[in-house]
Write an enzyme that holds these catalytic residues in place. Sequence first.
Site, PDB file in Angstrom:
ATOM      1  CB  SER A 108      -1.411   0.286   1.087  1.00  0.00           C
ATOM      2  OG  SER A 108      -1.221   1.220   1.972  1.00  0.00           O
TER       3      SER A 108
ATOM      4  CE1 TYR B 145      -3.761  -1.957   4.666  1.00  0.00           C
ATOM      5  CE2 TYR B 145      -2.840  -0.343   4.346  1.00  0.00           C
ATOM      6  CZ  TYR B 145      -3.857  -0.966   3.805  1.00  0.00           C
ATOM      7  OH  TYR B 145      -3.997  -1.846   2.811  1.00  0.00           O
TER       8      TYR B 145
END
Length: 262
Positions: A146, A169
């Site tokens: 990401s 995350y």
Amino acid sequence: MESKTNILSLEGKSIWVFGGAGYLGQATIDLLVQAGAQVLCIDMEGRAQQYIDAQSLAGKVSAANLNVTNCDLIESFVAEQAGKYGVPHGLVNLTYASTAKALEDLTEEDFDAVNHGSLTSSFLLSRAVAARMAELGRGSMVLFSSMYGSLSPNPDAYEAPLTKNPIEYGVTKAGIIQMVRYMAVHWGKSNVRFNSVSPGPFPNPAVQQNHPDFVERLAKKSPMGRVGQSPEIAGAVAFLLSDAASYITGQNLHVDGGWNCW
């Protein structure tokens, strides 16, 4: 290496897509099918079959169920599917774990659980499949990182009731990038390639519909002035799986409209 007329084709190749019934996963599978691949869509709780039925993909896409956070099941799952469909030419892993908690509220157990669900599961899955690919001297893996594996979320983009992307995350997505580098070296001479893609702002349709102000803020922070559309991730994945990327390994491809440029 032989010259090929269509090195972007995936004709005759089998690809396993974990997390394939999600927003970005569906777009990826759609393009892989168009490129000629035979796809195994793996997701949880019957979602893969529901997607296949809804899109009338029977015969082109097969379904399987696995919650990758159940790491004890990974090796037996890979062995079973390889026995049924053969060792895949490519693997795509879109799965992840997250708590969506604020940093101050995150517990030790939360943090460890997310690392287990994102990094440990990715490691075990990638190792199990790559070992089989290496025996055949071919294979390509695309793991999903990401933009938040390389950058911290900008708080200005997030306003209540939305909360900024959680720390655990981003930590796991940063780990994916390093995992790809390590595995690319480890299996390089076996001709098994590892790469990752780092999506930028790709809000799913529900977010786009329910939080248009948030989507507008994201768009303004991209040099291209818009958020990404799911087929734009699919193209990057298909490229990395194809023979057009046969000399590309250990790389992280940002698909973010230039977000990380400034």
